[in-house]
Design a protein around this motif. Sequence first.
Motif, short mmCIF file in Angstrom:
data_model
loop_
_atom_site.label_atom_id
_atom_site.label_comp_id
_atom_site.label_asym_id
_atom_site.label_seq_id
_atom_site.Cartn_x
_atom_site.Cartn_y
_atom_site.Cartn_z
N SER A 75 86.47 98.41 21.42
CA SER A 75 87.33 98.79 22.65
C SER A 75 88.04 100.16 22.33
O SER A 75 88.22 100.86 21.30
N SER A 76 88.32 100.67 23.58
CA SER A 76 89.00 102.03 23.83
C SER A 76 89.99 101.99 24.79
O SER A 76 89.54 101.18 25.86
N SER A 77 91.12 102.23 24.69
CA SER A 77 92.19 102.28 25.52
C SER A 77 92.66 103.66 26.15
O SER A 77 93.07 104.43 25.25
N LYS A 78 92.69 103.96 27.24
CA LYS A 78 93.47 105.12 27.80
C LYS A 78 94.67 104.78 28.35
O LYS A 78 94.65 104.02 29.38
N TYR A 79 95.63 105.55 28.32
CA TYR A 79 96.98 105.22 28.97
C TYR A 79 97.37 106.28 30.10
O TYR A 79 97.23 107.63 29.65
N PHE A 80 97.94 105.85 31.00
CA PHE A 80 98.34 106.82 32.12
C PHE A 80 100.06 106.81 31.97
O PHE A 80 100.40 105.61 31.84
N ARG A 81 100.37 108.00 32.28
CA ARG A 81 101.92 108.07 32.49
C ARG A 81 102.52 108.52 33.76
O ARG A 81 101.75 109.08 34.32
N ASP A 82 103.93 108.31 33.68
CA ASP A 82 104.59 109.01 35.11
C ASP A 82 104.91 110.26 34.74
O ASP A 82 104.90 110.80 33.59
N GLU A 83 105.73 110.90 35.63
CA GLU A 83 106.23 112.40 35.36
C GLU A 83 107.26 112.38 34.29
O GLU A 83 107.30 113.67 33.64
N TYR A 84 107.66 111.34 33.85
CA TYR A 84 108.72 111.11 32.58
C TYR A 84 107.99 110.71 31.45
O TYR A 84 108.48 110.79 30.27
N GLY A 85 106.83 110.60 31.38
CA GLY A 85 106.07 110.27 30.13
C GLY A 85 105.66 108.98 29.72
O GLY A 85 105.30 108.55 28.63
N LYS A 86 106.52 107.86 30.81
CA LYS A 86 106.55 106.59 30.34
C LYS A 86 105.05 106.13 30.96
O LYS A 86 104.54 106.29 31.92
N VAL A 87 104.33 105.24 30.04
CA VAL A 87 103.24 104.42 30.27
C VAL A 87 103.59 103.60 31.61
O VAL A 87 104.28 103.07 31.48
N ASN A 88 102.43 103.91 32.55
CA ASN A 88 102.60 102.88 33.64
C ASN A 88 101.22 102.36 33.99
O ASN A 88 101.06 101.88 35.26
N GLY A 89 100.07 102.63 33.31
CA GLY A 89 99.05 102.12 33.43
C GLY A 89 97.84 102.46 32.35
O GLY A 89 98.23 103.21 31.27
N SER A 90 96.82 101.63 32.64
CA SER A 90 95.71 102.02 31.62
C SER A 90 94.09 101.55 31.87
O SER A 90 94.19 100.99 33.05
N MET A 91 93.27 102.13 31.28
CA MET A 91 91.79 101.92 31.52
C MET A 91 91.46 101.31 30.16
O MET A 91 91.51 102.01 29.24
N CYS A 92 90.95 100.29 30.04
CA CYS A 92 90.64 99.73 28.94
C CYS A 92 88.87 99.24 28.77
O CYS A 92 88.33 98.62 29.93
N ILE A 93 88.07 99.72 27.98
CA ILE A 93 86.97 99.57 27.79
C ILE A 93 86.49 98.55 26.50
O ILE A 93 87.08 98.91 25.33
N ASN A 94 85.89 97.46 26.62
CA ASN A 94 85.62 96.62 25.85
C ASN A 94 84.19 96.22 25.67
O ASN A 94 83.42 95.36 26.66
N LEU A 95 83.52 96.80 24.78
CA LEU A 95 82.16 96.45 24.62
C LEU A 95 81.65 95.46 23.62
O LEU A 95 82.12 95.48 22.56
N ASP A 96 81.08 94.38 24.07
CA ASP A 96 80.80 93.30 23.46
C ASP A 96 79.34 93.50 22.35
O ASP A 96 78.38 93.77 22.62
N ILE A 97 79.66 93.86 21.02
CA ILE A 97 78.89 94.36 20.28
C ILE A 97 78.48 93.20 19.01
O ILE A 97 77.83 93.37 18.17
N THR A 98 78.59 92.02 19.76
CA THR A 98 78.30 90.70 18.40
C THR A 98 77.12 90.80 18.16
O THR A 98 76.55 90.71 17.12
N ASP A 99 76.04 90.76 19.14
CA ASP A 99 74.49 90.84 18.66
C ASP A 99 74.26 91.78 17.93
O ASP A 99 73.43 91.77 17.06
#
Length: 211
Positions: free
Chosen positions: A90-114
């Motif tokens: 997994s990887s997570s990218k966080y987005f912030r408002d003008e005050y630097g507070k996190v208010n969103g994210s994009m998360c990638i989850n790659l199934d590597i089980t196999d």
Amino acid sequence: MGYVTDNLNLLSDIAKCIAMQFGENCEVVLHDLTLPYNKTIVAIWNGHVTGRKIGDGGTNAGLEILKGSVSPDDQYSYINTLPDGKILRSSSKYFRDEYGKVNGSMCINLDITDFVRCEQNLHALTTPTEQKAPSTPEFFIGNIDALLEQMMSEAVQVTGKSIKDLTKEEKVRIVHSLDCKGFFLIKKSAEKLADFLGLSRYSIYNYLNEK
């Protein structure tokens, strides 16, 4: 509104691109963390990976970030394990408002089980057992003349010298070493070794008789 919702079209295009690139085992999720936490997912691709859909909530990691318990730094290529045994990279990218507070994210989850299972199977096949390895390397060569050449070259390499620098004693040891390995069971092998070492065939036979 949150950064994700305000830029949903652009982020959706990026997320879709990632999901299409890595295929159906790659889940990409957009979270708007300004929404109630039980429905932060505003867009998702390949949600079957974690069993989530639009309108579902975030993970405990997101809660810790909103609470301020952990630093909201972007994270890349970390490993998660789902209750059903799936292994995610997994990887997570966080987005912030003008005050630097996190208010969103994009998360990638790659199934590597196999891939992990494949790696484990390959490791099992390529890892030596506790059985002692043979002291002599095995040469897989179909042509018998090429095999003899390889055996002769190996015998000389063990001395750490070139053929022209070998002493008589070293040549005697080479002859006896090859004899122990069955070299002379092959027809005309003595002649081949004589040519290789720059000796006569009779010298080879004499060396064989030396103790």
